[in-house]
Design a protein around this motif. Structure first.
Motif, PDB file in Angstrom:
ATOM      1  N   SER A  43       0.711  -8.248  -2.197  1.00 19.51           N
ATOM      2  CA  SER A  43       1.411  -7.319  -1.302  1.00 19.51           C
ATOM      3  C   SER A  43       0.504  -6.880  -0.167  1.00 19.51           C
ATOM      4  CB  SER A  43       1.898  -6.104  -2.092  1.00 19.51           C
ATOM      5  OG  SER A  43       2.842  -6.470  -3.082  1.00 19.51           O
ATOM      6  N   GLU A  44      -0.755  -6.609  -0.476  1.00 22.09           N
ATOM      7  CA  GLU A  44      -1.707  -6.216   0.562  1.00 22.09           C
ATOM      8  C   GLU A  44      -1.906  -7.333   1.574  1.00 22.09           C
ATOM      9  OE1 GLU A  44      -4.537  -2.941  -1.668  1.00 22.09           O
ATOM     10  OE2 GLU A  44      -4.951  -5.082  -2.002  1.00 22.09           O
ATOM     11  N   ARG A  45      -1.950  -8.557   1.079  1.00 22.15           N
ATOM     12  CA  ARG A  45      -2.098  -9.690   1.995  1.00 22.15           C
ATOM     13  C   ARG A  45      -0.880  -9.806   2.910  1.00 22.15           C
ATOM     14  NH1 ARG A  45       0.159 -14.355   1.857  1.00 22.15           N
ATOM     15  NH2 ARG A  45       0.815 -14.115  -0.327  1.00 22.15           N
ATOM     16  N   GLY A  48      -0.948  -6.851   5.297  1.00 22.28           N
ATOM     17  CA  GLY A  48      -2.120  -6.794   6.154  1.00 22.28           C
ATOM     18  C   GLY A  48      -2.854  -5.468   6.104  1.00 22.28           C
ATOM     19  N   ALA A  49      -2.842  -4.807   4.939  1.00 21.02           N
ATOM     20  CA  ALA A  49      -3.509  -3.511   4.803  1.00 21.02           C
ATOM     21  C   ALA A  49      -3.902  -3.293   3.359  1.00 21.02           C
ATOM     22  CB  ALA A  49      -2.588  -2.382   5.263  1.00 21.02           C
ATOM     23  N   ALA A  63      -3.869   5.806   3.161  1.00 22.43           N
ATOM     24  CA  ALA A  63      -2.822   6.292   4.069  1.00 22.43           C
ATOM     25  C   ALA A  63      -1.753   5.223   4.246  1.00 22.43           C
ATOM     26  CB  ALA A  63      -3.438   6.675   5.414  1.00 22.43           C
ATOM     27  N   ALA A  64      -2.185   3.963   4.404  1.00 22.99           N
ATOM     28  CA  ALA A  64      -1.220   2.864   4.516  1.00 22.99           C
ATOM     29  C   ALA A  64      -0.449   2.706   3.210  1.00 22.99           C
ATOM     30  CB  ALA A  64      -1.950   1.561   4.866  1.00 22.99           C
ATOM     31  N   GLY A  65      -1.147   2.916   2.085  1.00 27.93           N
ATOM     32  CA  GLY A  65      -0.480   2.807   0.789  1.00 27.93           C
ATOM     33  C   GLY A  65       0.581   3.869   0.583  1.00 27.93           C
ATOM     34  N   GLU A  66       0.295   5.104   1.013  1.00 34.16           N
ATOM     35  CA  GLU A  66       1.295   6.168   0.900  1.00 34.16           C
ATOM     36  C   GLU A  66       2.548   5.817   1.685  1.00 34.16           C
ATOM     37  OE1 GLU A  66       1.377   8.575  -1.034  1.00 34.16           O
ATOM     38  OE2 GLU A  66      -0.655   9.148  -1.587  1.00 34.16           O
ATOM     39  N   ARG A  67       2.344   5.273   2.880  1.00 35.83           N
ATOM     40  CA  ARG A  67       3.500   4.871   3.690  1.00 35.83           C
ATOM     41  C   ARG A  67       4.270   3.737   3.005  1.00 35.83           C
ATOM     42  NH1 ARG A  67       4.593   5.555   9.117  1.00 35.83           N
ATOM     43  NH2 ARG A  67       3.438   7.492   8.798  1.00 35.83           N
TER      44      ARG A  67
END
Length: 294
Positions: A43-45, A48-49, A63-67
């Motif tokens: 999922s991160e790939r 892109g975060a 922060a990107a994960g919370e979004r």
């Protein structure tokens, strides 16, 4: 172009965020830890975060994960709603059957004094609907934040110039409630008593009104919630300025004094996502809320 995440991948992300760890998420999902880690890395790939900071104490969303988690919860909820509405659809003139959970976030006084009669009528008409109510303090992001983060389908919120409906949500005002002075019954000079307040209350005041009241001293006690404030006033400790919903069922040991035509007021309304606003269960709930408020 960003690759799409499958519902299975979204469920893994939500589980890791909820459990705050890969091992605990694996147990909750009935997967191996390596499978959970592989899914998150994928999922991160795709996004892109980095979505989670890994450490000895587990996994903490960035922060990107919370979004990402907020969107994942909302997407998964829409999939659940789609399945429920399709299963409940009937041909011809039969009404749609509403079933399954309906998640509501509400501040304390709304949960105690507005929702019970609303949910009673709603479940009488739709007995297979299962309301789930969470009481959330109306400070900071409050109930609207619960909806934005995908933890609630609808939030009962205070709406006004200082707390407008977030641009990502839709909503409407249900009722306007005024504030009144509350003090021990029979006290000869209630305005001389200490002022009791609570954090949630502060955001609801009209600041200009408060600043213009020379008889109101700074609060000397800040309680946890409006119930604690009312309890302190009822035992004779002090006075308070409270909204109408907080005063429903007030004990006879307190007296409620009108503050006149210039009294402060607050707007109580609902917020939801544009997508869920079109769902049958949320629409039915909004109808009942409007009927009760009217």
């Amino acid at each position: 172009m960003t690759e799409d995440l499958a519902p299975r991948e979204l469920r893994v992300l939500v589980a890791v965020g909820r459990e705050r760890g890969f091992s605990a998420a694996a147990v909750a999902l009935g997967m191996t830890q390596s499978a959970v880690s592989h899914s998150v890395r994928g999922s991160e790939r795709k996004l892109g975060a980095v979505l989670f900071e890994r450490g000895r104490n587990g996994a903490t969303a960035t922060a990107a994960g919370e979004r990402a988690l907020a969107h994942a919860r909302r997407v998964l909820r829409l999939l659940d709603v789609m399945a429920a509405e399709v299963r409940g659809a009937r041909s011809g003139a039969e009404p749609d059957i509403l079933a399954g959970p309906l998640r509501i976030a509400a501040f304390r006084s709304a949960a105690l004094h507005l929702l019970p009669r609303v949910l009673g009528r709603l479940t009488a008409r739709h007995p297979e609907l299962v309301p789930e109510v969470r009481i959330v303090r109306e400070v900071g992001r409050g109930t609207a934040g619960e909806v934005l983060d995908g933890r609630a389908d609808l939030g009962i919120a205070t709406i006004g110039t200082s707390s407008p409906v977030p641009p990502e949500l839709v909503g409407g005002v249900l009722l306007e409630e005024g504030y009144a002075l509350v003090h021990p019954a029979g006290h000869p000079a209630p305005r001389t008593l200490p002022l009791v307040d609570w954090t949630e209350n502060c955001t609801s005041y009209t600041r200009e009104w408060w600043a213009g009241q020379e008889w109101l001293p700074p609060a000397t006690v800040e309680a946890e919630d409006d119930g604690a404030v009312l309890s302190m006033v009822s035992t004779g400790y002090g006075m308070a300025v409270m909204p109408e919903l907080s005063l429903v069922g007030a004990p006879s040991s307190v007296e409620i004094t009108d503050l006149g035509p210039e009294r402060p007021t607050r707007s109580v309304g609902y917020v939801t996502t544009p997508e869920l606003a079109a769902s049958l269960a949320v629409r039915a709930l909004i109808r009942e809320l409007r009927a009760a408020a009217g």
